[in-house]
Design an enzyme around this catalytic site. Structure first.
Site, PDB file in Angstrom:
ATOM      1  N   HIS A 118      -4.669  -1.872  -4.749  1.00  0.00           N
ATOM      2  CA  HIS A 118      -4.276  -3.338  -5.118  1.00  0.00           C
ATOM      3  C   HIS A 118      -5.368  -4.158  -4.634  1.00  0.00           C
ATOM      4  CE1 HIS A 118      -3.403  -4.044  -0.927  1.00  0.00           C
ATOM      5  NE2 HIS A 118      -2.740  -2.945  -0.946  1.00  0.00           N
ATOM      6  N   GLU A 154     -10.063   7.028   2.179  1.00  0.00           N
ATOM      7  CA  GLU A 154      -9.675   5.513   1.918  1.00  0.00           C
ATOM      8  C   GLU A 154     -10.817   4.749   2.757  1.00  0.00           C
ATOM      9  OE1 GLU A 154      -6.565   4.111   4.430  1.00  0.00           O
ATOM     10  OE2 GLU A 154      -6.020   2.687   2.825  1.00  0.00           O
ATOM     11  N   HIS A 206      -6.437  -9.509   4.153  1.00  0.00           N
ATOM     12  CA  HIS A 206      -5.391 -10.282   4.709  1.00  0.00           C
ATOM     13  C   HIS A 206      -5.927 -11.337   5.788  1.00  0.00           C
ATOM     14  CE1 HIS A 206      -2.082  -8.129   3.378  1.00  0.00           C
ATOM     15  NE2 HIS A 206      -2.918  -7.027   3.532  1.00  0.00           N
ATOM     16  N   SER A 247       0.694  -1.221  -0.130  1.00  0.00           N
ATOM     17  CA  SER A 247      -0.147   0.053   0.020  1.00  0.00           C
ATOM     18  C   SER A 247       0.700   1.224  -0.088  1.00  0.00           C
ATOM     19  CB  SER A 247      -1.040  -0.056   1.215  1.00  0.00           C
ATOM     20  OG  SER A 247      -1.988  -0.960   0.823  1.00  0.00           O
ATOM     21  N   THR A 307      -1.456   4.176   3.354  1.00  0.00           N
ATOM     22  CA  THR A 307      -2.249   4.848   2.337  1.00  0.00           C
ATOM     23  C   THR A 307      -2.392   6.642   2.747  1.00  0.00           C
ATOM     24  OG1 THR A 307      -3.466   2.905   2.076  1.00  0.00           O
ATOM     25  CG2 THR A 307      -4.343   4.949   0.953  1.00  0.00           C
TER      26      THR A 307
HETATM   27 MG    MG Z   1      -4.501   1.637   3.280  1.00  0.00          MG
HETATM   28 ZN    ZN Z   2      -2.540  -5.092   2.597  1.00  0.00          ZN
END
Ligand code: MG
Ligand code: ZN
Length: 344
Positions: free
Chosen positions: A278, A230, A239, A71, A124
Site C-alpha cells: 500500500h 521486504e 507514518h 499491511s 508482512t
Molecule cells: Mg511490513
Molecule cells: Zn504502515
C-alpha cells in the site's frame, strides 16, 4: 535450410515466451512504497534497479474490510490471493486458514525464505507464513514461524522466539559476524535484533546482503525456490512523515532489488516481481533537483496509509502477465499458479 532452422527457433522461442512459467520467484515488497516514494528514490539515486524491469503495472490494494488496507490484510492478499480483513494474517475474514505461496512452494518441493528489515513476526513476513486472526499475536506468530517449513528466515524479533527450539531446526546467526560466516546451510535463520532493526544507515547488515545470502542458500535446491524480500521501513518513515528516511529506505530497498535482478539475469528461470502492499502518508515530492540528486522538500497528507494503487515491476519468465492494472489478489493467485505448474 539455415533460414528454415532460424525460423523454427524463433517460432519455438515465441511459443515458449508466451507460456513461460518461472522455476524460481523472488518477490520484493516495499512496505508503503507508492509511486511518489519510487519517484523520490529515483531522484536521489539517478536511476533505480527497478528500472531494469521491462514490465510495469499497477495493483489495487483495498482489503475485505476497508478501502485503506493495513499491511496484514495486504500481505495476506499477496501471499494467498484472497482478500481478508485488516489486521488478519493468512486467514479468511471468517478466520479459516488460507494456503499461501510459501506453502504451495514447499508442497512442490521448492525451498522458501523471507528476508526483511523488521521483526520476523511483523505483519508482512508473518502474512507469508502464519495463520492467525490478529497481527498483534507476536508470540503465537513466532511459534508458527518456528514450526513452519520455511528454510531461510532473515530479520529481527529474537525476543519472540524460543532460540534453542529454532537451533534444533536450522543454523542460527545472531550477529553480523555470525551472519557473514553462515556459509550455505540448507536451513538458516539470521535474527539480528531483539525486535526491529534501526533505519538503513544504522543497520549492521544491509537488505541487499540478506537478499544475496538468501538467494545463495535457496538456489542450492534443484527444485527451485520462492523468496520474499521486504523493505519494511519505507512505511515506518511514512507514518512518521519523515521524508529523508522515506528516501533512504527506498534506496536501500532498491539496492536489494538489484541483487535479485542480478541473479535472475544470470539464471534465466527466475521471475522477479517488485510491488508495494500500500502507500503510506499520502507522500508528495515538492522540491529538489535531478542534477544534484536532491530531494529537498516533501509533504504528507497524514500519518496513516492511503488507498492509492501500488506500482508493480516484473522481470523474467511469466513477467508479461503483470502488465496493466490488476488487484493485489491477482498477484498472489498468479504466483501460486506459477509455483504449482512450474518446472521442478
Ligand atoms: Mg511490513
Ligand atoms: Zn504502515
Amino acid at each position: 535450410m539455415k533460414k528454415l532452422i532460424l525460423f523454427l527457433c524463433l517460432f519455438v522461442t515465441a511459443v515458449f515466451a508466451g507460456e513461460s512459467v518461472p522455476k524460481n520467484i523472488i518477490f520484493f515488497i516495499g512496505d508503503g512504497m507508492g509511486l511518489p516514494q519510487v519517484t523520490a528514490g529515483k531522484v536521489a539515486k539517478g536511476s533505480l534497479e527497478m528500472e531494469r524491469c521491462p514490465v510495469t503495472g499497477f495493483a489495487t490494494t483495498w482489503s475485505a474490510s476497508s478501502l485503506v488496507t493495513d499491511s496484514a490484510a495486504a500481505a495476506t492478499a499477496l501471499s494467498t490471493g484472497v482478500k481478508t480483513g485488516n489486521g488478519m494474517l493468512g486467514v479468511s475474514p471468517d478466520d479459516h486458514p488460507l494456503q499461501n505461496v510459501i506453502e504451495a512452494a514447499e508442497k512442490r518441493g521448492k525451498s522458501t525464505g523471507v528476508a526483511v528489515v523488521c521483526s520476523l513476526t511483523h505483519a508482512t513476513p508473518a502474512g507469508f507464513i502464519v495463520h492467525v486472526p490478529s497481527r498483534k499475536m507476536d508470540p503465537e506468530i513466532a511459534q508458527q514461524i518456528a514450526a513452519s517449513d520455511v528454510d531461510v528466515l532473515f530479520g529481527g524479533g529474537l525476543d519472540y522466539f524460543d532460540l534453542p527450539e529454532l537451533q534444533k531446526k536450522m543454523t542460527v546467526a545472531l550477529t553480523a559476524e555470525e551472519f557473514r560466516s553462515l556459509g550455505t546451510p540448507k536451513k538458516a535463520a539470521a535474527i539480528l535484533y531483539p525486535v526491529h532493526p534501526p533505519y538503513a544507515a544504522e543497520r549492521s547488515v544491509s537488505l541487499k546482503e540478506l537478499t544475496q545470502k538468501a538467494i545463495e542458500i535457496l538456489a542450492q535446491d534443484k527444485d527451485g525456490f520462492f523468496l520474499m524480500v521486504e523493505g519494511s521501513q519505507i512505511d515506518w518513515a511514512g507514518h512518521k512523515n519523515d521524508g529523508p528516511n522515506v528516501v533512504s529506505e527506498v534506496v536501500d530497498f532498491d539496492d536489494a532489488v538489484g541483487a535479485g535482478l542480478d541473479f535472475a539475469e544470470k539464471n534465466g528461470k527466475t521471475l522477479v516481481i517488485i510491488t508495494a502492499d500500500h502507500e503510506t502518508g499520502g507522500f508528495a515530492l515538492l522540491d529538489g533537483s535531478v542534477e544534484n540528486k536532491a530531494v529537498d522538500k516533501t509533504g504528507f497528507v497524514h500519518g496513516g496509509h492511503t488507498a492509492a494503487m501500488a506500482p508493480v515491476f516484473a522481470f523474467g519468465p511469466g513477467s508479461s502477465v503483470f502488465s496493466g492494472i490488476h488487484d493485489n489478489t491477482d498477484i498472489g493467485k498468479t504466483m501460486i499458479r506459477f509455483i504449482q505448474t512450474s518446472e521442478k
